[in-house]
Design an enzyme around this catalytic site. Sequence first.
Site: not given
Length: 681
Positions: A34, A254
């Site tokens: 990617l 996170s």
Amino acid sequence: NYLLGVGRADCTGPVAEIPLMGYANPSQVGGGLLMRLYSRAFIVAELDDSKRVVFVSADIGMVSQRLRLEVLKKLESKYGDLYRQDNVILSGTHTHSGPGGYFQYTLFWITSKGLIRPSLDAIVNGIVKSIDIAHQNMKRGRLFINRGTVENSQINRSPFSYLENPASERSRYSSDTDKEMVMLKMVDGNGQDLGLISWFAVHPVSMNNTNHLVNSDNVGYASYLFEQEKNKGMLPGEGSFVAAFASSNLGDVSPNTKGPFCVNTGESCNNPQSTCPVGGATMCMAMGPGNDMFDSTRIIGQNIYLKAKELYEKASQEVTGPLSSAHQWVNMSDVSVELNVTQTVKTCKPALGHSFAAGTIDGVGAFNFTQGSVEGDPFWDEIRNQLLGEPSNETKACHKPKPILFSTGEMTWPHPWHPDIVDVQIAAIGSLAIIAVPGELTTMSGRRLREAVEREFDSHGTPRMDVVIAGLCNVYTHYITTYEEYQAQRYEAASTIYGPHTLSAYIQLYRGLARAIATNTVQDLPRGPEPPVFNITSLTLVPSLTVDRAPANKTFGDVLQEVRQQYQASEVAEVTFVGANPRNSAENATEHNFLTVERYANASDSWHIVQNDASWDTRFYWNKGLLGRSNVTIEWHIPHGTEPGIYRIRYFGHYRKRLSITLSASVPFEGTSSAFEITAL
């Protein structure tokens, strides 16, 4: 004023068949690209060049001991004692989508299929090359520091552990994550932009463990946006401006801001065990702010980039003063820590607890392990005893209340499973002190360490130091929780490998380094025991490269599925080619592009490259078939604002061809899609 140099170099390595490093999920193997991975290097030297400091942030999961030792060996052979253990900091961004296999300790072989030489070499060479480029481009310049708050980009993924910390300590902070970004801006003598380093605590796990495309995740996308902005008219990966978004105390942080939900029922699983009523812990996953993982990566990356851009433009506080650096090797399995006058405690031989196998809400583990287990499971314990041997009573007692799953410090076949000898290091650039930490500090651990180091500097006559934590440096030792968080034994605590007093030991050690820098006695610090280098050339379960084959009546690079004739912005142009194993290319060329998007220019009757495989908008998928056959699919997600016109997509690869029984060679080839038109909306 300082002498400054910045450099960036590709460190992507093989994008296929290599396990990705981070989620410890053996089925998560590379299958394409990617965004490319880069090493970004920054050198600061005093004007008389008497002292230097090097900071490198690389788009990799973490720096391993093997990686650091090999980089420093290469630097020594090139530059003598200019770049050394004490003045070179190597930090990983902690992307979970980069190739693994660059570790010498056995535990990391299990999920990354051994020591994979091409993977290790790509990172070593990329880091050294980025330092070479910075070294060759040293010029007079100035440094500025700025700090600010990043909103809507993180949550604490073990909030119940955080709550174990004393209420009096928690009340001093407004949040259970560190929202502050610290940014160091570099300009040359004429005020021209050179680059920046940003430190911000967030896990680069916006891309989840179902992803197979190599990429640098949210912080890598922030680097990409900043570099594209400053290197106008350049392709991704080109241009002289270097923007590093480095890791910090991200242990319990996170980016998946919607929080944990049960994937099967949609209800919240934000409980101390992170389990679901149906399906248990394996069903509990955190979601990012976007529609899918690509979208979440973009949103979080953009948030981080926009804050850095604002801080960069407004930075006015200049960093001045002398440079210094201090480094020690320490046997972390045997540190005595004086908690107070009467109480001395010790660190332990490394071991992982049961909750380590549970994983986190960002990437759940296999089987039926749950977070927060303070009791072992007789079934798994028995299997472990049979396969690997039972932990000694001494290690069990030392790690309490952690139930030990793997007593890695007592496992030595075929080599030790975990490091005993660990790097501690601080580099000071004027008023900025960079603490290089060999693992993942939780939010509160980071706060305690920063404060202790600030106080140490303060009490030895260097007040008001800007102390920043650089994470995942030099050697990987998993997590570092506070003593209180350790009692709850969620994933981060189970992965605090040197026992409940790990943080206290580090605080004692880093205070010692800070004291030495502040009192100018660095030369008196003991070097400590040298880490071992195991004699492993390459030991891997990665399939060996075989001969590539094309289907009958086709050749490599032929188009199997053609593009459409017309597209509009926000659509996806897609083409599939007869492909070959991308690992052939990685072993042939460091600066290899698998694809380009090209636009036709009437005036010159020629094609111009507008995107490459490092671009966020392009995706390169490799699909392995049977008997040496494979396909490559290239997608171009046409961004808004793309100029109307005629375009084409090209693919560049290498196929492996047998020359004789023992010899094979890689042969370059290319493929080109039909031309297609992009029309205005």
